[in-house]
Scaffold this active site. Structure first.
Site, PDB file in Angstrom:
ATOM      1  N   ASP A 139      57.014  53.386  41.063  1.00  0.00           N
ATOM      2  CA  ASP A 139      57.299  52.549  42.235  1.00  0.00           C
ATOM      3  C   ASP A 139      58.063  51.302  41.802  1.00  0.00           C
ATOM      4  O   ASP A 139      58.491  50.521  42.638  1.00  0.00           O
ATOM      5  CB  ASP A 139      55.991  52.148  42.933  1.00  0.00           C
ATOM      6  CG  ASP A 139      56.244  51.389  44.224  1.00  0.00           C
ATOM      7  OD1 ASP A 139      57.016  51.907  45.057  1.00  0.00           O
ATOM      8  OD2 ASP A 139      55.703  50.271  44.381  1.00  0.00           O
ATOM      9  N   GLU A 145      65.095  46.915  38.507  1.00  0.00           N
ATOM     10  CA  GLU A 145      65.076  47.140  39.953  1.00  0.00           C
ATOM     11  C   GLU A 145      65.706  46.005  40.746  1.00  0.00           C
ATOM     12  O   GLU A 145      66.103  46.199  41.895  1.00  0.00           O
ATOM     13  CB  GLU A 145      63.632  47.357  40.444  1.00  0.00           C
ATOM     14  CG  GLU A 145      62.750  46.109  40.389  1.00  0.00           C
ATOM     15  CD  GLU A 145      61.339  46.355  40.936  1.00  0.00           C
ATOM     16  OE1 GLU A 145      60.721  47.352  40.550  1.00  0.00           O
ATOM     17  OE2 GLU A 145      60.882  45.520  41.753  1.00  0.00           O
ATOM     18  N   HIS A 203      59.574  50.159  45.149  1.00  0.00           N
ATOM     19  CA  HIS A 203      58.611  49.050  45.179  1.00  0.00           C
ATOM     20  C   HIS A 203      57.993  48.911  46.582  1.00  0.00           C
ATOM     21  O   HIS A 203      58.067  47.857  47.208  1.00  0.00           O
ATOM     22  CB  HIS A 203      59.275  47.732  44.745  1.00  0.00           C
ATOM     23  CG  HIS A 203      58.301  46.769  44.140  1.00  0.00           C
ATOM     24  ND1 HIS A 203      58.584  46.003  43.038  1.00  0.00           N
ATOM     25  CD2 HIS A 203      57.019  46.447  44.486  1.00  0.00           C
ATOM     26  CE1 HIS A 203      57.542  45.249  42.733  1.00  0.00           C
ATOM     27  NE2 HIS A 203      56.576  45.500  43.604  1.00  0.00           N
ATOM     28  N   ASP A 239      41.224  47.954  29.129  1.00  0.00           N
ATOM     29  CA  ASP A 239      41.537  46.612  29.635  1.00  0.00           C
ATOM     30  C   ASP A 239      41.250  45.636  28.509  1.00  0.00           C
ATOM     31  O   ASP A 239      40.401  45.912  27.656  1.00  0.00           O
ATOM     32  CB  ASP A 239      40.662  46.287  30.869  1.00  0.00           C
ATOM     33  CG  ASP A 239      41.217  45.124  31.681  1.00  0.00           C
ATOM     34  OD1 ASP A 239      41.389  44.035  31.107  1.00  0.00           O
ATOM     35  OD2 ASP A 239      41.480  45.305  32.880  1.00  0.00           O
ATOM     36  N   ARG A 284      54.588  46.997  37.075  1.00  0.00           N
ATOM     37  CA  ARG A 284      55.878  46.321  36.909  1.00  0.00           C
ATOM     38  C   ARG A 284      56.741  47.177  35.994  1.00  0.00           C
ATOM     39  O   ARG A 284      56.251  47.734  35.009  1.00  0.00           O
ATOM     40  CB  ARG A 284      55.714  44.922  36.292  1.00  0.00           C
ATOM     41  CG  ARG A 284      55.200  43.853  37.265  1.00  0.00           C
ATOM     42  CD  ARG A 284      56.221  43.476  38.342  1.00  0.00           C
ATOM     43  NE  ARG A 284      55.729  42.437  39.226  1.00  0.00           N
ATOM     44  CZ  ARG A 284      55.060  42.642  40.360  1.00  0.00           C
ATOM     45  NH1 ARG A 284      54.808  43.883  40.754  1.00  0.00           N
ATOM     46  NH2 ARG A 284      54.668  41.642  41.106  1.00  0.00           N
TER      47      ARG A 284
HETATM   48  P1  NAD Z   1      44.426  41.925  38.428  1.00  0.00           P
HETATM   49  O1  NAD Z   1      44.796  40.620  37.791  1.00  0.00           O
HETATM   50  O2  NAD Z   1      43.285  41.979  39.361  1.00  0.00           O
HETATM   51  O3  NAD Z   1      44.145  43.004  37.276  1.00  0.00           O
HETATM   52  C1  NAD Z   1      44.967  43.156  36.156  1.00  0.00           C
HETATM   53  C2  NAD Z   1      44.076  43.680  35.037  1.00  0.00           C
HETATM   54  O4  NAD Z   1      44.930  43.946  33.919  1.00  0.00           O
HETATM   55  C3  NAD Z   1      43.016  42.669  34.576  1.00  0.00           C
HETATM   56  O5  NAD Z   1      41.744  43.275  34.535  1.00  0.00           O
HETATM   57  C4  NAD Z   1      43.501  42.252  33.204  1.00  0.00           C
HETATM   58  O6  NAD Z   1      42.438  41.918  32.298  1.00  0.00           O
HETATM   59  C5  NAD Z   1      44.230  43.506  32.754  1.00  0.00           C
HETATM   60  N1  NAD Z   1      45.151  43.268  31.641  1.00  0.00           N
HETATM   61  C6  NAD Z   1      45.844  42.138  31.345  1.00  0.00           C
HETATM   62  N2  NAD Z   1      46.544  42.324  30.193  1.00  0.00           N
HETATM   63  C7  NAD Z   1      46.286  43.601  29.799  1.00  0.00           C
HETATM   64  C8  NAD Z   1      46.706  44.367  28.675  1.00  0.00           C
HETATM   65  N3  NAD Z   1      47.502  43.851  27.726  1.00  0.00           N
HETATM   66  N4  NAD Z   1      46.236  45.625  28.560  1.00  0.00           N
HETATM   67  C9  NAD Z   1      45.366  46.136  29.485  1.00  0.00           C
HETATM   68  N5  NAD Z   1      44.938  45.453  30.566  1.00  0.00           N
HETATM   69  C10 NAD Z   1      45.395  44.195  30.714  1.00  0.00           C
HETATM   70  O7  NAD Z   1      45.759  42.462  39.101  1.00  0.00           O
HETATM   71  P2  NAD Z   1      45.890  43.561  40.250  1.00  0.00           P
HETATM   72  O8  NAD Z   1      45.809  42.906  41.570  1.00  0.00           O
HETATM   73  O9  NAD Z   1      45.002  44.693  39.924  1.00  0.00           O
HETATM   74  O10 NAD Z   1      47.426  43.988  40.063  1.00  0.00           O
HETATM   75  C11 NAD Z   1      47.873  44.637  38.887  1.00  0.00           C
HETATM   76  C12 NAD Z   1      49.381  44.601  38.876  1.00  0.00           C
HETATM   77  O11 NAD Z   1      49.876  45.432  39.927  1.00  0.00           O
HETATM   78  C13 NAD Z   1      49.998  43.226  39.166  1.00  0.00           C
HETATM   79  O12 NAD Z   1      50.083  42.443  38.001  1.00  0.00           O
HETATM   80  C14 NAD Z   1      51.349  43.567  39.706  1.00  0.00           C
HETATM   81  O13 NAD Z   1      52.271  43.577  38.637  1.00  0.00           O
HETATM   82  C15 NAD Z   1      51.193  44.988  40.227  1.00  0.00           C
HETATM   83  N6  NAD Z   1      51.385  45.079  41.689  1.00  0.00           N
HETATM   84  C16 NAD Z   1      52.330  45.938  42.166  1.00  0.00           C
HETATM   85  C17 NAD Z   1      52.529  46.053  43.543  1.00  0.00           C
HETATM   86  C18 NAD Z   1      53.541  47.014  44.113  1.00  0.00           C
HETATM   87  O14 NAD Z   1      53.874  46.925  45.301  1.00  0.00           O
HETATM   88  N7  NAD Z   1      54.036  47.986  43.367  1.00  0.00           N
HETATM   89  C19 NAD Z   1      51.774  45.279  44.413  1.00  0.00           C
HETATM   90  C20 NAD Z   1      50.806  44.435  43.894  1.00  0.00           C
HETATM   91  C21 NAD Z   1      50.621  44.329  42.522  1.00  0.00           C
END
Ligand code: NAD
Length: 337
Positions: free
Chosen positions: A260, A265, A297, A176, A236
């Site tokens: 997913d 998409e 998704h 991270d 994503r």
């Molecule tokens: P969050 O903001 O709590 O956590 C994201 C983490 O990624 C943070 O700790 C951040 O520091 C880290 N990060 C940022 N840039 C980074 C990089 N370059 N390299 C490594 N780590 C990095 O977000 P979350 O709630 O855990 O969600 C994560 C992602 O899941 C969302 O951004 C969204 O795109 C995706 N999501 C998908 C669905 C789905 O239905 N498929 C649903 C919800 C969220």
């Protein structure tokens, strides 16, 4: 407030109307099934707020149209905000609110479902048994216990995934850009990306899509991964360079792929395309591999998550209406402040 929802399905309407009544918000909700874009933005006329989802492209032109139609707030009913031009919203003084966490369990559990299905091939076993074919050849899996899983992104969802994987007896590596003490407490080993690529049997992506993470998983990254690894993306689509991943599948460095999300998409997911010819050749190539499992998704799609999404989104809108601090506002980019 008058709120116009774009890109809605029957289930969105059901949860939002229920919560709007139960929590006595009293907003006037209008549900449209069309996506928001430069052509449909005019439909927001009369709305104080517009509510959109992951594949609505809210670029500068769309925001101009919305502002012109009198819209004062953009409410995302999702966590990610990569589809919004935040600089343009800030220059129009239009706050953008989101749902930062609605059920990290839903998404993390779906990532595990993809891992377990790909490993134990339950999708293939289901079809075989229904046809009276009880042969096991081709269905062999491996013990998850003792395997090394690399998580990229240790935020809300990544941490839940880490806890579940620890429960399976996995060694969990994490990368991270921020340090996260909680991850250390549950036994995640912080490593750099190259170490994670080299050691992980399974890699699961949980970082947001940003300019830094766009095509993070490209040809060079795949070349550093363990031959025969499993790649899971519930985050994503564009974090993965899909063409590079197809090459990785062909040369068998990637032995299992669970998606997913998919970079293109927007033209496919959330719609019934079963009567159409799908024109996306890259997507169709992905479907041709028997070790690729794609869901449309749906990682977020639990009743608990939909209820929380409706609750937090309507609370965000009420906070704006009543002049309270917007705790779930997406900060404007530095250049626009
Ligand atoms: P969050 O903001 O709590 O956590 C994201 C983490 O990624 C943070 O700790 C951040 O520091 C880290 N990060 C940022 N840039 C980074 C990089 N370059 N390299 C490594 N780590 C990095 O977000 P979350 O709630 O855990 O969600 C994560 C992602 O899941 C969302 O951004 C969204 O795109 C995706 N999501 C998908 C669905 C789905 O239905 N498929 C649903 C919800 C969220």
């Amino acid at each position: 407030m008058n709120v116009t929802f774009f890109n809605t399905k029957q289930y969105d309407q059901q949860f939002f109307e229920q919560v709007n009544a139960d929590d006595a918000h009293g907003h006037a909700l209008r549900f449209l099934d069309v996506p928001l874009n430069a052509h449909t933005a005019v439909l927001a006329k009369g709305a104080d707020a517009v509510c959109v989802f992951v594949n609505d492209r809210v670029d500068a032109e769309v925001l101009q149209h919305l502002a012109h139609a009198g819209v004062r707030l953009l409410a995302l009913r999702c966590a990610g905000f990569n589809n919004v031009d935040l600089g343009a919203a800030a220059s129009l003084s239009m706050p953008v609110v989101r749902v930062p966490a609605y059920s990290p369990y839903a998404v993390a559990e779906h990532a595990l479902a993809l891992i377990l299905t790909l490993n134990r091939k339950t999708h293939r076993a289901y079809n075989r048994v229904r046809e009276g074919n009880f042969a096991l050849t081709g269905l062999m899996g491996f013990d998850l216990h003792g395997r090394t899983v690399g998580l990229i992104g240790l935020g809300t969802i990544g941490l839940v995934a880490a806890r579940i994987l620890k429960g399976f007896g996995c060694r969990v590596l994490g990368y991270d850009v921020k340090n996260n003490a909680e991850a250390g407490e549950i036994g995640v080993e912080f490593v750099d990306l190259d170490t994670l690529y080299a050691q992980a049997d399974i890699i699961s992506l949980h970082c947001p899509l940003t300019p830094q993470t766009h095509h993070l998983i490209n040809e060079a990254a795949i070349a550093k991964m363990k031959p025969g690894m499993m790649l899971i993306n519930t985050s994503r689509g564009a974090i993965i360079d899909t063409k590079a991943v197809i090459e990785g599948l062909k040369n068998e460095r990637i032995k299992y792929l669970g998606l997913d999300v998919y970079e293109e998409e927007g033209d496919l997911f959330f719609e019934d395309c079963s009567d159409k010819v799908i024109q996306d050749d890259v997507f169709m190539r992905l479907l041709s591999f028997n070790n690729v499992l794609i869901t449309g998704h749906q990682a977020f799609f639990t009743s608990d998550a939909l209820h929380n999404i409706a609750q937090i989104t309507l609370q965000n809108i009420s906070d704006f209406e009543q002049g309270r601090a917007l705790t779930n506002a997406v900060p404007a980019p530095a250049a626009a402040r």
